[in-house]
Design an enzyme around this catalytic site. Structure first.
Site, PDB file in Angstrom:
ATOM      1  N   ASP A  32       0.363  -0.655   0.641  1.00  0.00           N
ATOM      2  CA  ASP A  32      -0.399   0.172   0.103  1.00  0.00           C
ATOM      3  C   ASP A  32       0.764   1.193  -0.071  1.00  0.00           C
ATOM      4  OD1 ASP A  32      -2.068  -1.658   0.294  1.00  0.00           O
ATOM      5  OD2 ASP A  32      -2.912  -1.196   2.153  1.00  0.00           O
ATOM      6  N   PHE A  35       2.275   2.015  -3.363  1.00  0.00           N
ATOM      7  CA  PHE A  35       0.832   2.465  -4.131  1.00  0.00           C
ATOM      8  C   PHE A  35       0.661   3.893  -3.826  1.00  0.00           C
ATOM      9  CE2 PHE A  35      -3.705   3.281  -5.279  1.00  0.00           C
ATOM     10  CZ  PHE A  35      -3.646   2.706  -6.891  1.00  0.00           C
ATOM     11  N   ASP A  36       0.752   4.194  -2.853  1.00  0.00           N
ATOM     12  CA  ASP A  36       0.268   5.424  -2.330  1.00  0.00           C
ATOM     13  C   ASP A  36       1.414   6.882  -2.864  1.00  0.00           C
ATOM     14  OD1 ASP A  36      -2.116   4.151  -1.142  1.00  0.00           O
ATOM     15  OD2 ASP A  36      -1.357   4.824   1.281  1.00  0.00           O
ATOM     16  N   LEU A  82     -35.964  -7.900 -14.556  1.00  0.00           N
ATOM     17  CA  LEU A  82     -35.912  -9.418 -14.443  1.00  0.00           C
ATOM     18  C   LEU A  82     -37.638 -10.288 -14.205  1.00  0.00           C
ATOM     19  CD1 LEU A  82     -32.702 -11.051 -13.119  1.00  0.00           C
ATOM     20  CD2 LEU A  82     -33.550 -11.127 -15.230  1.00  0.00           C
ATOM     21  N   GLU A 110     -26.211 -17.359 -12.591  1.00  0.00           N
ATOM     22  CA  GLU A 110     -25.212 -16.247 -11.722  1.00  0.00           C
ATOM     23  C   GLU A 110     -25.740 -15.998 -10.328  1.00  0.00           C
ATOM     24  OE1 GLU A 110     -25.409 -12.729 -14.132  1.00  0.00           O
ATOM     25  OE2 GLU A 110     -24.748 -14.406 -15.691  1.00  0.00           O
ATOM     26  N   LYS A 112     -27.472 -13.943  -7.541  1.00  0.00           N
ATOM     27  CA  LYS A 112     -28.483 -12.298  -8.204  1.00  0.00           C
ATOM     28  C   LYS A 112     -27.961 -11.315  -6.897  1.00  0.00           C
ATOM     29  CE  LYS A 112     -32.835 -10.124  -8.720  1.00  0.00           C
ATOM     30  NZ  LYS A 112     -32.597  -9.252  -8.322  1.00  0.00           N
ATOM     31  N   ASP A 114     -27.370  -7.617  -4.221  1.00  0.00           N
ATOM     32  CA  ASP A 114     -28.296  -7.218  -4.467  1.00  0.00           C
ATOM     33  C   ASP A 114     -27.778  -5.528  -3.965  1.00  0.00           C
ATOM     34  OD1 ASP A 114     -30.964  -6.521  -2.635  1.00  0.00           O
ATOM     35  OD2 ASP A 114     -29.998  -7.448  -0.900  1.00  0.00           O
ATOM     36  N   ARG A 133     -30.488   2.822 -13.571  1.00  0.00           N
ATOM     37  CA  ARG A 133     -30.846   1.841 -14.039  1.00  0.00           C
ATOM     38  C   ARG A 133     -32.626   3.305 -14.152  1.00  0.00           C
ATOM     39  NH1 ARG A 133     -36.112  -0.885 -13.009  1.00  0.00           N
ATOM     40  NH2 ARG A 133     -36.754  -2.478 -14.753  1.00  0.00           N
ATOM     41  N   GLU A 170     -23.820  -4.796 -10.976  1.00  0.00           N
ATOM     42  CA  GLU A 170     -23.848  -4.024  -9.593  1.00  0.00           C
ATOM     43  C   GLU A 170     -23.486  -3.507  -9.143  1.00  0.00           C
ATOM     44  OE1 GLU A 170     -27.564  -5.268  -9.956  1.00  0.00           O
ATOM     45  OE2 GLU A 170     -28.350  -5.078  -7.769  1.00  0.00           O
ATOM     46  N   TYR A 222     -21.904  -7.719 -14.779  1.00  0.00           N
ATOM     47  CA  TYR A 222     -22.347  -9.404 -15.606  1.00  0.00           C
ATOM     48  C   TYR A 222     -23.478  -9.104 -17.014  1.00  0.00           C
ATOM     49  CZ  TYR A 222     -26.261  -6.555 -13.157  1.00  0.00           C
ATOM     50  OH  TYR A 222     -27.045  -6.111 -11.971  1.00  0.00           O
ATOM     51  N   LYS A 309     -35.605 -16.601  -6.363  1.00  0.00           N
ATOM     52  CA  LYS A 309     -35.417 -15.875  -4.707  1.00  0.00           C
ATOM     53  C   LYS A 309     -34.962 -16.536  -3.635  1.00  0.00           C
ATOM     54  CE  LYS A 309     -36.523 -10.964  -5.477  1.00  0.00           C
ATOM     55  NZ  LYS A 309     -36.339  -9.999  -4.379  1.00  0.00           N
ATOM     56  N   CYS A 403     -47.417   4.536  30.743  1.00  0.00           N
ATOM     57  CA  CYS A 403     -46.221   5.082  30.141  1.00  0.00           C
ATOM     58  C   CYS A 403     -45.037   4.879  31.347  1.00  0.00           C
ATOM     59  CB  CYS A 403     -45.500   6.523  30.476  1.00  0.00           C
ATOM     60  SG  CYS A 403     -43.728   7.039  29.555  1.00  0.00           S
ATOM     61  N   CYS A 406     -43.221   7.520  33.446  1.00  0.00           N
ATOM     62  CA  CYS A 406     -43.625   8.285  34.212  1.00  0.00           C
ATOM     63  C   CYS A 406     -44.883   8.087  34.813  1.00  0.00           C
ATOM     64  CB  CYS A 406     -43.621   9.556  33.179  1.00  0.00           C
ATOM     65  SG  CYS A 406     -45.044  10.229  32.104  1.00  0.00           S
ATOM     66  N   CYS A 421     -47.014   8.796  25.131  1.00  0.00           N
ATOM     67  CA  CYS A 421     -46.960   9.572  26.545  1.00  0.00           C
ATOM     68  C   CYS A 421     -47.502  10.386  26.184  1.00  0.00           C
ATOM     69  CB  CYS A 421     -45.964   9.114  27.499  1.00  0.00           C
ATOM     70  SG  CYS A 421     -45.691   9.927  28.098  1.00  0.00           S
ATOM     71  N   CYS A 427     -41.969  14.198  30.571  1.00  0.00           N
ATOM     72  CA  CYS A 427     -41.599  12.439  31.043  1.00  0.00           C
ATOM     73  C   CYS A 427     -39.747  12.739  30.454  1.00  0.00           C
ATOM     74  CB  CYS A 427     -42.709  11.834  30.305  1.00  0.00           C
ATOM     75  SG  CYS A 427     -42.437   9.750  29.203  1.00  0.00           S
TER      76      CYS A 427
HETATM   77  S1  IVH Z   1     -29.042  -9.586 -15.234  1.00  0.00           S
HETATM   78  C1  IVH Z   1     -31.958  -8.145 -18.715  1.00  0.00           C
HETATM   79  N1  IVH Z   1     -27.889 -10.196 -13.905  1.00  0.00           N
HETATM   80  O1  IVH Z   1     -31.733  -8.079 -10.248  1.00  0.00           O
HETATM   81  C2  IVH Z   1     -31.286  -8.766 -17.398  1.00  0.00           C
HETATM   82  N2  IVH Z   1     -29.263  -9.255 -13.029  1.00  0.00           N
HETATM   83  O2  IVH Z   1     -34.402  -7.678 -10.926  1.00  0.00           O
HETATM   84  C3  IVH Z   1     -30.733  -7.704 -16.684  1.00  0.00           C
HETATM   85  N3  IVH Z   1     -29.504  -8.541 -10.714  1.00  0.00           N
HETATM   86  O3  IVH Z   1     -31.666  -4.779 -12.409  1.00  0.00           O
HETATM   87  C4  IVH Z   1     -29.990  -8.212 -15.476  1.00  0.00           C
HETATM   88  N4  IVH Z   1     -27.374  -9.863 -10.356  1.00  0.00           N
HETATM   89  O4  IVH Z   1     -30.565  -5.066 -11.037  1.00  0.00           O
HETATM   90  C5  IVH Z   1     -28.894  -9.092 -13.795  1.00  0.00           C
HETATM   91  N5  IVH Z   1     -26.468 -11.827 -11.916  1.00  0.00           N
HETATM   92  C6  IVH Z   1     -27.485 -10.792 -12.547  1.00  0.00           C
HETATM   93  C7  IVH Z   1     -27.825  -9.800 -11.428  1.00  0.00           C
HETATM   94  C8  IVH Z   1     -28.980  -8.374 -12.050  1.00  0.00           C
HETATM   95  C9  IVH Z   1     -28.690  -8.985  -9.432  1.00  0.00           C
HETATM   96  C10 IVH Z   1     -30.076  -6.961 -10.981  1.00  0.00           C
HETATM   97  C11 IVH Z   1     -30.173  -6.126 -11.828  1.00  0.00           C
HETATM   98  C12 IVH Z   1     -31.535  -5.836 -12.532  1.00  0.00           C
HETATM   99  C13 IVH Z   1     -32.248  -6.820 -11.355  1.00  0.00           C
HETATM  100  C14 IVH Z   1     -33.469  -7.489 -11.963  1.00  0.00           C
END
Ligand code: IVH
Length: 692
Positions: A32, A35-36, A82, A110, A112, A114, A133, A170, A222, A309, A403, A406, A421, A427
């Site tokens: 580091d 790098f810095d 999706l 893949e 998903k 969050d 988006r 994401e 992705y 999900k 309460c 009090c 209360c 209080c």
């Molecule tokens: S593909 C046309 N792949 O889920 C397909 N989406 O519910 C486009 N998301 O808006 C999405 N992981 O923000 C894709 N491995 C993944 C994902 C993913 C998370 C999110 C993405 C999308 C939302 C749809």
């Protein structure tokens, strides 16, 4: 090229390389410290030689305080959503349908992620734009902020990428960054983010990219979009994108049967609990583009992909007892004490029970075995009872009617689920809560006075309400534990300085029920003085933006109380600001005119339009009424609003017509009297770039 130019290029090349090794490949090659050191050398050179400035220099990763306007821009390819399901059966139907229409299709499974979706555009191997988006057709341009995310390559490595392409993914906040951020916010008395997804989305919309840079966001890609992608399948293109320097997940597989898809899901439903970032499911995509094309799209989503999900994690544990907490507004919150249990990576001991109705609805009883879940909120919640394990002698839960602090009889306000209360002025937790709220950073910003000191001052009778703060003397504070003369003096200075905070923060600091930071700003802007807010009738109050009946009533209640009025008088006498600062106007050409802005605009954000109106002396209203002079109508505005405006004879302006109106105002100003203020000290926020 000069020697300096060459050195700058070399440093940028090296820093980009090591940045990727560290943030994308997780395989750093240098310390580091080294790098810095290189980064500092580059920063110094760029500062001394601005002719070499480059928006994609690795130095932009630290961000800047220049506020970024989030212009709305159109996506070249729409960002679809999706289809999703929680049921394996539905997923199997989806796979069967695909098999029928595209025999022998391959799937890519893949995680998903969050977080919040982002689309990155690269031209000739350089990042040119990052867009959220939004509504799928248009999103916000957040390029300046995204450039600070270290796992996003600013300049691609290797070769073979199309001249122009988009890559989507994401933006995530890893748990460690999330915990650190919330801990900091808690310490500063700021509101906490409910989950990493909200924190990621909120951070991306930050005005200052320097703040974004510090929050530790990550970005996983992705999906590729473009006319000339190198390969004919999703999988191959993503693997190649990894070579260009993008962070592409390792946790993806090609699956060729329902069984393989099921196995992937079963594995990650468990294994995801060990991941350092949040996921909420698995995305199953048809791999070959030819198959994707054959399957096509619905209006909203591709028919070749689906999200499965995961159900929220649950734990089963015993409800030991219930505490009742009284907040600064008097609201009573029941909190469950639980037998400690492990849930989504942390030990849970307490859970929110929300209110009496919720307890009755779920028929939660003491010593029940209850299900706990982490939902969108910070505190886990109880979602159900395991009735099979209920003790035979259990009795329905009896909610309190007095309460716990009090002893005053609790009340229910119409439309409010909570008990309150009403004993505001005597209080203890309400008094302390109000004082602590008052001194918060976002309110009066009084430093050095922690919760403990406030409690001590309260016990000793020196501090009974917020106005007493301004009568405190250093010699009264210094004998308190852990204070001493120096900190006592600092506190007094900080109290004195608080008389300088703007009026809207004073209004927020008073702690009127439902009057948060934003509402306080609208109220201050609308009424201008505290006196005017106090005198306002219900009808006048609801005229201010964001103020509805509920807030108006809370304001009326607050000022109806003689004790509160006395406090306000004393604050005024202490010199606290009770008037909004007058804004330096660009012109008065819109003075006396009232506007309503509605819908989406292609060239300006709504706030930008509102600021323009105000800077020319006009007023913004939230809703169309007979008083409205103009409705500035954008795309997708509600038909009801439009109809109402037409009925009331309100003039309707398009974005272009409004621009012309302002342009005319600007010409009048330049032709006529020039206000004294120089452009630099206008209190109106300067709008970046050319306006029209
Ligand atoms: S593909 C046309 N792949 O889920 C397909 N989406 O519910 C486009 N998301 O808006 C999405 N992981 O923000 C894709 N491995 C993944 C994902 C993913 C998370 C999110 C993405 C999308 C939302 C749809």
């Amino acid at each position: 090229m000069t020697e300096t130019g060459k050195r700058i290029e070399e440093l940028r090349r090296q820093l980009n390389y090591h940045n990727r090794k560290y943030y994308v490949d997780n395989a750093p090659e240098i310390s580091d410290f080294d790098f810095d050191r290189m980064m500092r050398e580059l920063q110094d050179l760029e500062q001394a030689h601005p002719e070499y400035a480059d928006p994609n220099s690795p130095t932009v990763r630290v961000g800047s305080d220049i506020t970024s306007e989030f212009r709305s821009v159109e996506h070249r390819f729409p960002m679809l959503s999706l289809g999703n399901t929680y049921s394996l059966e539905e997923l199997h139907e989806f796979l069967a349908r695909i098999e029928k229409e595209a025999e022998g299709a391959e799937y890519v499974c893949e995680l998903k992620f969050d977080g919040t979706a982002i689309s990155l555009t690269y031209e000739h191997g350089r990042l040119v734009r990052a867009v959220t988006r939004g509504d799928g057709t248009r999103g916000d341009d957040v390029t300046a902020n995204v450039r600070t995310i270290r796992s996003v390559p600013l300049v691609l490595s290797g070769g073979g990428w199309p001249d122009l392409f988009e890559i989507r993914g994401e933006i995530l906040m890893p748990y460690t960054s999330f915990d650190r951020l919330n801990a900091e916010r808690e310490e500063q008395g700021e509101s906490l983010f409910a989950n990493p997804r909200n924190a990621a989305a909120g951070t991306l919309k930050q005005q200052s990219s320097a703040v974004v840079a510090k929050r530790g966001l990550d970005c996983t890609l992705y999906q590729l979009a473009g006319d000339r992608l190198p390969h004919e399948s999703h999988w191959e293109n993503l693997q190649e994108a990894r070579e260009w320097g993008f962070k592409v997940s390792d946790h993806m597989r090609i699956c060729r049967s329902e069984e393989e898809v099921d196995a992937f899901i079963a594995h990650w439903d468990e294994a995801r609990k060990q991941l350092p970032f949040p996921t909420d499911g698995v995305v199953i995509k048809v791999n070959r583009y030819a198959d994707q094309r054959a399957l096509g799209f619905t209006a909203k989503a591709p028919k070749w992909a689906v999200a499965y999900k995961f159900k929220a994690e649950q734990a089963l544990t015993e409800l030991l007892s219930v505490d009742f907490q009284v907040g600064r507004t008097g609201a009573v919150t029941p909190v469950a004490n639980l037998e400690p249990v492990l849930l989504a990576g942390t030990t849970v001991k307490r859970a929110s029970l929300h209110n009496a109705e919720q307890i009755a609805l779920l028929d939660i009883r003491l010593h029940d075995r209850v299900y706990v879940e982490k939902g969108g909120e910070i505190i886990p919640k109880i979602t159900g009872v395991e009735l099979a394990e209920r003790p035979a002698d259990s009795e329905p839960f009896r909610y309190i009617d007095r309460c716990p602090e009090c002893g005053t009889e609790l009340v229910r306000y119409e439309g409010e689920a909570k008990h309150y209360c009403p004993n505001q002025n005597a209080c203890r937790p309400q008094i302390l809560g109000r004082i602590i709220h008052f001194i918060r950073r976002k309110a009066m910003d009084i430093e050095g006075l922690g919760e403990e000191t406030v409690e001590l001052l309260f016990e000793s009778g020196l501090l009974k309400n917020v106005a007493d703060l301004y009568d405190l003397r250093a010699d009264q504070l210094s004998p308190l534990p852990r204070l001493g003369e120096k900190s006592a003096e600092n506190i007094i200075r900080s109290i004195r300085r608080s008389t300088e905070v703007p009026f809207h923060r004073v209004l927020f600091a008073l702690g009127i029920r439902f009057v948060g930071e934003t509402t306080a700003k609208y109220l201050a802007g609308h009424f201008g003085t505290l006196e005017a807010v106090m005198q306002a009738t219900r009808e006048e109050l609801v005229e201010a933006e964001e103020v509805g009946d509920k807030i108006a009533d809370a304001i009326l209640d607050y000022f109806a109380d003689a004790g509160n009025r006395r406090i306000v008088e004393r604050l005024e006498a202490a010199g606290v600001r009770t008037e909004a600062e007058r804004k330096q106007l660009l012109s008065e050409s819109l003075a006396g005119l009232q506007f309503v802005i509605s819908g989406k605009f292609s060239r300006h954000g709504r706030d930008e339009l509102k600021a323009l109106i105000e800077s020319h002396g006009g007023k913004n209203l939230a809703a169309v009424s007979a008083q409205t002079d103009y409705l500035v109508a954008g795309e997708k505005m509600g038909p009801a609003k439009l109809k109402k405006a037409e009925k009331l004879g309100v003039k309707i302006l398009s974005e272009e017509e409004f621009e012309q109106m302002i342009a005319a105002a600007e010409t009048t100003r330049t032709a006529g009297e020039e206000p004294e203020a120089e452009a630099a000290d206008r209190s109106v926020e300067p709008v970046q770039g050319s306006l029209f």
